[in-house]
Write a protein that holds these residues in place. Structure first.
Motif, mmCIF file in Angstrom:
data_model
loop_
_atom_site.group_PDB
_atom_site.id
_atom_site.type_symbol
_atom_site.label_atom_id
_atom_site.label_comp_id
_atom_site.label_asym_id
_atom_site.label_seq_id
_atom_site.Cartn_x
_atom_site.Cartn_y
_atom_site.Cartn_z
ATOM 1 N N GLU A 216 14.885 27.436 61.585
ATOM 2 C CA GLU A 216 13.604 27.203 62.265
ATOM 3 C C GLU A 216 13.783 27.193 63.780
ATOM 4 O OE1 GLU A 216 14.283 25.582 59.273
ATOM 5 O OE2 GLU A 216 12.814 26.911 58.362
ATOM 6 N N TRP A 274 22.664 27.662 54.442
ATOM 7 C CA TRP A 274 22.758 26.215 54.715
ATOM 8 C C TRP A 274 22.964 25.353 53.488
ATOM 9 C CZ3 TRP A 274 18.985 23.046 52.710
ATOM 10 C CH2 TRP A 274 17.710 23.571 52.501
ATOM 11 N N ASN A 292 15.138 31.217 54.929
ATOM 12 C CA ASN A 292 13.905 31.902 55.304
ATOM 13 C C ASN A 292 14.129 32.852 56.473
ATOM 14 O OD1 ASN A 292 14.094 29.054 56.632
ATOM 15 N ND2 ASN A 292 12.812 30.235 58.051
ATOM 16 N N ASP A 337 8.775 30.127 54.391
ATOM 17 C CA ASP A 337 9.962 29.260 54.461
ATOM 18 C C ASP A 337 10.668 29.197 53.104
ATOM 19 O OD1 ASP A 337 11.881 27.527 55.476
ATOM 20 O OD2 ASP A 337 10.665 25.738 55.162
ATOM 21 N N ASP A 339 13.532 29.704 51.707
ATOM 22 C CA ASP A 339 14.989 29.781 51.658
ATOM 23 C C ASP A 339 15.436 30.012 50.210
ATOM 24 O OD1 ASP A 339 15.706 28.112 54.423
ATOM 25 O OD2 ASP A 339 13.967 27.308 53.375
ATOM 26 N N LYS A 364 13.646 27.576 45.760
ATOM 27 C CA LYS A 364 12.616 26.883 46.519
ATOM 28 C C LYS A 364 11.245 27.531 46.310
ATOM 29 C CE LYS A 364 12.107 25.258 51.207
ATOM 30 N NZ LYS A 364 12.467 25.446 52.613
HETATM 31 CA CA CA Z 1 13.939 26.797 56.024
#
Ligand code: CA
Length: 720
Positions: A216, A274, A292, A337, A339, A364
């Protein structure tokens, strides 16, 4: 055998050892005795299933199934499970770290990257290592969490919030090496400060694999391999292409660049690695999930609405060279977003009569993916939670069939799963005995709205490209108007592609912890923001046991065997009401059948009140201090002088407001560097810190005068 051991950290005979910039607090080093060596070899790791008494890797074994064949603790006797010992952590922040158990020692990473080793027989702290993160340089303050560690041939490896990978001697807790993972080619510019590591490294084939967060914050994602002995970089795989004018690092990125348009590299591109990374000895591949695409809103990122490889994908590379082997993109043209980094595992399943070696991931984006491990071929993809952005996945192309309105071009869309995810980083488990995947699943909603043109933010830096908190008339939000997150435990059959059982939702706003499954027909899960650790019947979902941990539970528990006795260990601790100064009772809890230890009653806590000295500075000094505060302090300590989250102190109530010397000792001399608050002497002069203190004193007096009206509904402080 029932033993009761209660050890707090105050009982330690300890010595302070300064190694480089890091501190190791090591009883073993002080006494000259060497502790166990954590001699985790390649052979032991590949054959970890033959040593069920150990927990040598993040996910239990290289398959990361978080399943233990131990069954001394089982569905018929779990009612007598009790606390054997506990050990306190020196932190009051969120614990996400999944422990390791190796040859009699529990190793665990805690908030702010402080690493502990405990003697599993006595609960005694063997050593503590603090990498002294440079919190004052971080521009990324999503949380001071660390999710786990790796072991290899006598060393423990950990990533840090300031993007280092460190190796620590497993016997002494002394730092062996520390490598900055941010490539020197990026310089010391802004981008370097926006990478941050919270994921667990993975160790295999003499190397340690790690990626970094920051999707982000305008960064370009990567995963890299380091030599386990020396910390030297072996390879780096960038997940998104950089500036074409500089050439591409490899053919895979040259191909990926064809799926981008405009000047995407100016935004970094995202695709950060991550969380999930799995080394698979069966295929000799390293799989990882990518985050993302960045910024979230694709219209801000690039004009043609292309696929943007390799964001929101699972990618396989050769672990020795980092060379691309295959990818599967779960969310092409990501605008949500999504991911693809949620924990994944490998498993051998019989699907349509054929034995298949597969990767399993509840993502996600709300779909549960079954993928052939050797090739990346999609086998199935089905929604496992409330999902409204795609009507399904086309099995011919492997692409989701996106609902047009979900791209929120002309009007907002109440996205499900929202950006919180249908499932996030909390580890899953798979039991080969029940054939079920146990998912800490979420029902999550988030309103996505197109940013006002020209207000998507400049390239680089924090940028989402959406309009946060879009106001929509009640009842008009599409496709329906729901809010928040509700967590539950779900048992998913990856062959039959359906939910077999699920618990009722936890209280609104409560997420989940990670989970553990055992051959004792048990699944353990914590109640996220609640305080209860629960054991469920793995076949039916019936609740069989629970324990009040006196604090939130996020990390996944583990199990191990020592001297013929099975134990369950859980690292607990989470944000308390009352902010940074409130205790959270963060600690390691170890359970055994018949355990009789009792946690101390939580001490009553009185929140600090506003008690500032009189405000005597001129308006000009206060205004200047406010500007400096906004520039240097607000990212961690909150806008308008105050922070109500738990991770960082609310400076309007600190006693340091009474003394400029005390304030400077922290801000300029860095006396709290061990807590992540380093010196700002490079950025601020004494007259600057005097102005900042004057601003905070002024704000504290304003808030005190307002009384309860200082807070708006919902607890947000009023602006000055
Ligand atoms: Ca993210």
């Amino acid at each position: 055998m029932i033993r009761t051991r209660v050890l707090g950290m105050g009982l330690l005979l300890s010595a302070m050892v300064v190694a480089g910039s890091a501190m190791s607090d090591s009883a073993a080093a002080a006494s000259g005795r060497a502790g166990p060596a954590a001699n985790v070899t390649a052979k032991r790791l590949v054959n970890a299933a033959r040593e069920p008494g150990q927990w040598m890797t993040y996910g239990g074994t290289y398959s990361e199934q978080r399943f233990s064949t131990l069954k001394q603790i089982n569905a018929s006797n779990v009612g007598s499970l009790g606390l054997d010992w506990y050990a306190d952590y020196e932190t009051n922040q969120d614990q996400h770290g999944s422990p390791l158990y190796i040859d009699g020692v529990i190793y665990v990473s805690t908030a702010r990257d402080v690493l502990y080793a405990f003697d599993a027989r006595t609960g005694k702290q063997l050593w503590k290592y603090n990498p002294m993160i440079h919190g004052e340089r971080l521009r990324y303050n999503v949380g001071l969490v660390n999710r786990g560690i790796a072991a290899w041939r006598g060393k423990i490896y950990m990533g840090t919030l300031d993007a280092r990978l460190v190796a620590v001697d497993a016997r002494t807790g002394k730092e062996v090496w520390s490598t900055d993972t941010v490539p020197a080619s990026l310089g010391l510019g802004k981008m370097a400060n926006e990478y941050s590591i919270t994921m667990a490294p993975r160790a295999a084939r003499g190397k340690v694999f790690i990626g970094a967060s920051g999707g982000e914050f305008g960064v370009r994602g990567w995963i890299a391999a380091y030599d386990a002995e020396t910390g030297r970089q072996v390879w780096r795989f960038w997940t998104v292409p950089g500036n074409p004018a500089k050439g591409f690092e490899n053919k895979a990125l040259e191909r990926a660049a064809k799926t981008w348009s405009g000047d995407w590299w100016k935004f970094g591109g995202g695709g950060t690695v991550w969380d999930a990374a799995v080394y698979d000895p069966v295929t000799n591949l390293l799989y990882f999930g990518t985050g993302n695409a960045s910024p979230w809103n694709q219209r801000v990122r690039e004009p043609n609405l292309d696929d943007d490889l390799y964001t929101a994908s699972i990618v396989a590379v050769n672990p020795d060279t980092g060379q691309y082997v295959w990818h599967y993109q779960e969310t092409p043209a990501d605008a949500w977003d999504y991911d693809a980094v949620s924990p994944m595992m490998t498993a051998d399943l019989t699907i349509a009569g054929h034995r298949r070696h597969v990767i399993l991931q509840p993502s996600k984006n709300g779909f549960f993916y079954v993928i052939e491990a050797a090739t990346g071929k999609l086998i199935s993809a089905d929604p496992f939670t409330v999902e409204n952005w795609a009507t399904g996945v086309d099995m011919e192309t492997g692409r989701p069939i996106v609902v047009p309105g979900a791209r929120y071009k002309d009007q907002p869309w109440d996205l499900a799963p929202g950006v919180q995810g249908g499932h996030s980083w909390h580890p899953n488990a798979f039991s080969p005995l029940t054939g079920l995947v146990y998912i800490p699943a979420w029902e999550a909603y988030f309103t996505m709205a197109n940013a006002t043109p020209g207000r998507g933010g400049p390239p680089g830096g924090f940028s989402l490209g959406i309009s946060m908190g879009a106001r929509v008339a009640p009842g008009t939000l599409k496709p329906y108007d729901r809010r928040g997150v509700r967590g539950r435990l779900e048992a998913w059959d990856p062959v039959a592609r359906k939910i077999v059982w699920e618990t009722p939702p936890l209280d609104n706003g409560r997420p989940t912890s990670g989970v553990l499954a055992t051959a004792g027909n048990l699944v353990f899960m914590g109640d996220g923001g609640g305080k209860v650790l629960t054991a469920y019947n793995a076949k039916t979902g019936a609740k069989l046991w629970n324990f009040d941990a006196e604090t939130a539970i996020y990390a996944a528990p583990i199990t191990y065997e020592l001297d013929g006795v099975q134990y369950v260990a859980a690292s607990v601790g989470g944000a308390a009401q009352g902010g940074y100064f409130a205790p959270t009772n963060a600690r390691m809890l170890v359970f055994e059948l018949g355990g009789k230890a009792v946690l101390p009653k939580p001490e009553p806590y009185t929140p600090r009140t506003l008690n500032p000295p009189p405000s005597t500075a001129t308006a000009a000094v206060v205004a200047h201090g406010g500007e400096l505060y906004s520039q240097y302090c607000s990212i961690c300590h909150g806008a308008n002088g105050m922070q109500l989250r738990s991770s960082f102190p609310n400076l309007t109530v600190t006693p340091l407001l009474w003394t400029q010397d005390g304030f400077n000792a922290v801000v300029l001399q860095g006396v709290r560097a061990d807590k992540g608050m380093g010196s700002f002497a490079k950025d601020l002069m004494p007259e600057d810190t005097a102005a900042i203190r004057a601003y905070l004193v002024s704000r504290a007096n304003e808030l005190k005068a307002l009384g309860p009206r200082a807070f708006r509904r919902g607890g947000a402080p009023r602006p000055p």
